[in-house]
Design a protein around this motif. Structure first.
Motif, PDB file in Angstrom:
ATOM      1  N   ALA A 114      15.049 -21.507   1.410  1.00  0.00           N
ATOM      2  CA  ALA A 114      14.628 -21.748  -0.064  1.00  0.00           C
ATOM      3  C   ALA A 114      14.199 -20.978  -0.933  1.00  0.00           C
ATOM      4  O   ALA A 114      14.378 -20.931  -2.006  1.00  0.00           O
ATOM      5  N   GLY A 115      13.788 -19.905  -0.422  1.00  0.00           N
ATOM      6  CA  GLY A 115      13.232 -18.336  -1.328  1.00  0.00           C
ATOM      7  C   GLY A 115      14.529 -17.883  -1.791  1.00  0.00           C
ATOM      8  O   GLY A 115      14.493 -17.333  -2.883  1.00  0.00           O
ATOM      9  N   ASN A 116      15.819 -17.844  -1.176  1.00  0.00           N
ATOM     10  CA  ASN A 116      16.815 -17.467  -1.640  1.00  0.00           C
ATOM     11  C   ASN A 116      17.457 -18.091  -2.768  1.00  0.00           C
ATOM     12  O   ASN A 116      18.057 -17.506  -3.727  1.00  0.00           O
ATOM     13  N   LEU A 117      16.960 -19.393  -3.178  1.00  0.00           N
ATOM     14  CA  LEU A 117      17.629 -19.843  -4.530  1.00  0.00           C
ATOM     15  C   LEU A 117      16.899 -19.082  -5.857  1.00  0.00           C
ATOM     16  O   LEU A 117      17.431 -19.021  -6.507  1.00  0.00           O
ATOM     17  N   GLY A 118      15.660 -18.666  -5.585  1.00  0.00           N
ATOM     18  CA  GLY A 118      15.052 -17.820  -6.793  1.00  0.00           C
ATOM     19  C   GLY A 118      15.700 -16.503  -6.759  1.00  0.00           C
ATOM     20  O   GLY A 118      15.798 -16.038  -7.887  1.00  0.00           O
ATOM     21  N   LEU A 119      16.432 -15.966  -5.625  1.00  0.00           N
ATOM     22  CA  LEU A 119      16.860 -14.693  -5.558  1.00  0.00           C
ATOM     23  C   LEU A 119      18.274 -14.867  -6.315  1.00  0.00           C
ATOM     24  O   LEU A 119      18.674 -14.070  -7.037  1.00  0.00           O
ATOM     25  N   TYR A 120      18.995 -15.923  -6.287  1.00  0.00           N
ATOM     26  CA  TYR A 120      19.979 -16.309  -6.869  1.00  0.00           C
ATOM     27  C   TYR A 120      20.122 -16.263  -8.244  1.00  0.00           C
ATOM     28  O   TYR A 120      20.957 -16.157  -9.157  1.00  0.00           O
TER      29      TYR A 120
END
Length: 137
Positions: A114-120
């Motif tokens: 879910a944290g990868n959404l912010g990275l994208y």
């Protein structure tokens, strides 16, 4: 503590985008003519919105998964304690060897994804912030 750290990381993503966009803004010249075009303004606004909204979605997903995971681990430990009080060993004849760590690991994995959404969103904002056009006289 994992969701708190991840929320801090999402805030840092926004700070990175803000610093980059602030460096790209050009003040007017001495005669009052602006060099900051509408194209650059809208692309910078899109970059900020992209990073902000994706971080918002990521934070919501992290929070919901952390809440559900914490409740599930707590319910699992309470259930195991109640089974022991009733006299059951809870190991299904020695076939189960897990101590509930698999549920915690799964919760952490969901939070990381879910944290990868912010990275994208950060990556997209960096691409959008490179769109530049200078006004000419």
């Amino acid at each position: 503590i994992i969701p708190v750290v991840m929320a801090g990381v999402l805030g840092i993503y926004g700070l990175i985008v803000a610093v980059i966009l602030n460096g790209k803004m050009v003040p007017p010249d001495g005669y009052g003519n602006t060099q900051y075009s509408q194209y650059a303004g809208f692309s910078h606004m899109a970059a900020g919105l992209c990073c902000g909204l994706s971080s918002l979605a990521s934070g919501l997903a992290i929070g919901i998964s952390a809440d559900a995971g914490t409740r599930a681990v707590g319910a699992q430990s309470a259930m195991a304690a109640s089974w022991k009080k009733m006299g059951f060993t809870g190991d299904a004849g020695g076939q189960v060897t897990s101590s509930g760590d698999a549920l915690f690991v799964g919760t952490v994995l969901i939070q990381v994804f879910a944290g990868n959404l912010g990275l994208y969103g950060l990556i997209s904002a960096l691409i959008l912030s490179q769109m530049d056009y200078q006004c000419e006289r």
